[in-house]
Design a protein around this motif. Sequence first.
Motif, PDB file in Angstrom:
ATOM      1  N   LYS A   2       0.841  -1.196   0.000  1.00  0.00           N
ATOM      2  CA  LYS A   2       0.000   0.000   0.000  1.00  0.00           C
ATOM      3  C   LYS A   2       0.874   1.244   0.000  1.00  0.00           C
ATOM      4  O   LYS A   2       1.957   1.254   0.558  1.00  0.00           O
ATOM      5  CB  LYS A   2      -0.884   0.030   1.238  1.00  0.00           C
ATOM      6  N   LYS A   3       0.353   2.266  -0.647  1.00  0.00           N
ATOM      7  CA  LYS A   3       1.035   3.562  -0.621  1.00  0.00           C
ATOM      8  C   LYS A   3       0.773   4.225   0.714  1.00  0.00           C
ATOM      9  O   LYS A   3      -0.323   4.161   1.250  1.00  0.00           O
ATOM     10  CB  LYS A   3       0.499   4.469  -1.718  1.00  0.00           C
ATOM     11  N   ARG A   4       1.776   4.844   1.245  1.00  0.00           N
ATOM     12  CA  ARG A   4       1.611   5.592   2.492  1.00  0.00           C
ATOM     13  C   ARG A   4       1.216   7.017   2.171  1.00  0.00           C
ATOM     14  O   ARG A   4       1.760   7.625   1.246  1.00  0.00           O
ATOM     15  CB  ARG A   4       2.910   5.604   3.282  1.00  0.00           C
ATOM     16  N   LYS A   5       0.312   7.526   2.963  1.00  0.00           N
ATOM     17  CA  LYS A   5      -0.117   8.911   2.803  1.00  0.00           C
ATOM     18  C   LYS A   5       0.912   9.805   3.482  1.00  0.00           C
ATOM     19  O   LYS A   5       1.389   9.513   4.568  1.00  0.00           O
ATOM     20  CB  LYS A   5      -1.484   9.117   3.459  1.00  0.00           C
ATOM     21  N   GLU A   6       1.243  10.863   2.840  1.00  0.00           N
ATOM     22  CA  GLU A   6       2.163  11.842   3.431  1.00  0.00           C
ATOM     23  C   GLU A   6       1.450  12.563   4.572  1.00  0.00           C
ATOM     24  O   GLU A   6       0.299  12.958   4.462  1.00  0.00           O
ATOM     25  CB  GLU A   6       2.610  12.854   2.378  1.00  0.00           C
ATOM     26  N   VAL A   7       2.146  12.719   5.660  1.00  0.00           N
ATOM     27  CA  VAL A   7       1.592  13.400   6.823  1.00  0.00           C
ATOM     28  C   VAL A   7       2.158  14.810   6.869  1.00  0.00           C
ATOM     29  O   VAL A   7       3.367  15.010   6.808  1.00  0.00           O
ATOM     30  CB  VAL A   7       1.954  12.647   8.124  1.00  0.00           C
ATOM     31  N   SER A   8       1.255  15.753   6.956  1.00  0.00           N
ATOM     32  CA  SER A   8       1.673  17.156   6.975  1.00  0.00           C
ATOM     33  C   SER A   8       1.517  17.729   8.385  1.00  0.00           C
ATOM     34  O   SER A   8       0.811  17.160   9.218  1.00  0.00           O
ATOM     35  CB  SER A   8       0.835  17.962   5.987  1.00  0.00           C
ATOM     36  N   PRO A   9       2.161  18.850   8.640  1.00  0.00           N
ATOM     37  CA  PRO A   9       1.977  19.508   9.950  1.00  0.00           C
ATOM     38  C   PRO A   9       0.508  19.858  10.212  1.00  0.00           C
ATOM     39  O   PRO A   9       0.057  19.843  11.351  1.00  0.00           O
ATOM     40  CB  PRO A   9       2.828  20.770   9.838  1.00  0.00           C
ATOM     41  N   GLY A  10      -0.230  20.116   9.157  1.00  0.00           N
ATOM     42  CA  GLY A  10      -1.662  20.405   9.303  1.00  0.00           C
ATOM     43  C   GLY A  10      -2.428  19.209   9.847  1.00  0.00           C
ATOM     44  O   GLY A  10      -3.394  19.357  10.586  1.00  0.00           O
ATOM     45  N   TYR A  12      -1.259  17.019  11.956  1.00  0.00           N
ATOM     46  CA  TYR A  12      -1.010  17.010  13.396  1.00  0.00           C
ATOM     47  C   TYR A  12      -1.864  18.045  14.110  1.00  0.00           C
ATOM     48  O   TYR A  12      -2.413  17.782  15.180  1.00  0.00           O
ATOM     49  CB  TYR A  12       0.469  17.257  13.700  1.00  0.00           C
ATOM     50  N   ASP A  13      -1.988  19.213  13.509  1.00  0.00           N
ATOM     51  CA  ASP A  13      -2.821  20.255  14.108  1.00  0.00           C
ATOM     52  C   ASP A  13      -4.275  19.804  14.195  1.00  0.00           C
ATOM     53  O   ASP A  13      -4.946  20.025  15.207  1.00  0.00           O
ATOM     54  CB  ASP A  13      -2.719  21.562  13.318  1.00  0.00           C
ATOM     55  N   ASN A  14      -4.753  19.163  13.127  1.00  0.00           N
ATOM     56  CA  ASN A  14      -6.133  18.667  13.129  1.00  0.00           C
ATOM     57  C   ASN A  14      -6.327  17.606  14.204  1.00  0.00           C
ATOM     58  O   ASN A  14      -7.353  17.591  14.888  1.00  0.00           O
ATOM     59  CB  ASN A  14      -6.502  18.096  11.757  1.00  0.00           C
ATOM     60  N   LEU A  15      -5.353  16.718  14.348  1.00  0.00           N
ATOM     61  CA  LEU A  15      -5.456  15.689  15.379  1.00  0.00           C
ATOM     62  C   LEU A  15      -5.428  16.288  16.781  1.00  0.00           C
ATOM     63  O   LEU A  15      -6.179  15.862  17.663  1.00  0.00           O
ATOM     64  CB  LEU A  15      -4.333  14.662  15.224  1.00  0.00           C
ATOM     65  N   LEU A  22     -12.411  16.080  21.951  1.00  0.00           N
ATOM     66  CA  LEU A  22     -12.842  14.836  22.579  1.00  0.00           C
ATOM     67  C   LEU A  22     -12.645  14.869  24.091  1.00  0.00           C
ATOM     68  O   LEU A  22     -13.493  14.384  24.848  1.00  0.00           O
ATOM     69  CB  LEU A  22     -12.093  13.644  21.975  1.00  0.00           C
ATOM     70  N   LYS A  23     -11.542  15.463  24.541  1.00  0.00           N
ATOM     71  CA  LYS A  23     -11.307  15.591  25.979  1.00  0.00           C
ATOM     72  C   LYS A  23     -12.368  16.479  26.624  1.00  0.00           C
ATOM     73  O   LYS A  23     -12.858  16.180  27.714  1.00  0.00           O
ATOM     74  CB  LYS A  23      -9.917  16.156  26.255  1.00  0.00           C
ATOM     75  N   ALA A  24     -12.715  17.566  25.951  1.00  0.00           N
ATOM     76  CA  ALA A  24     -13.749  18.467  26.477  1.00  0.00           C
ATOM     77  C   ALA A  24     -15.096  17.743  26.541  1.00  0.00           C
ATOM     78  O   ALA A  24     -15.833  17.878  27.527  1.00  0.00           O
ATOM     79  CB  ALA A  24     -13.845  19.720  25.619  1.00  0.00           C
ATOM     80  N   ASN A  25     -15.417  16.973  25.496  1.00  0.00           N
ATOM     81  CA  ASN A  25     -16.671  16.216  25.488  1.00  0.00           C
ATOM     82  C   ASN A  25     -16.692  15.184  26.610  1.00  0.00           C
ATOM     83  O   ASN A  25     -17.710  15.000  27.277  1.00  0.00           O
ATOM     84  CB  ASN A  25     -16.872  15.512  24.147  1.00  0.00           C
TER      85      ASN A  25
END
Length: 57
Positions: A2-10, A12-15, A22-25
């Motif tokens: 499988k091809k790996r998806k490139e992970v961007s700094p964005g 990480y920000d979204n996560l 989720l913590k607040a919920n």
Amino acid sequence: MKKRKEVSPGDYDNLKREIAQLKANLKREKLRADFYEEMVAFGKEVYGIDLKKAGTK
């Protein structure tokens, strides 16, 4: 393979944002559960009604 998806700094920000939400919920739901438990205890103490057993036979 499988091809790996490139992970961007964005990504990480979204996560980080999603984890914070989720913590607040979770915190809000824990407070809700604690409030419910206190109301059940109050109902039993003041009115003599056991709400946990009221719905079961």
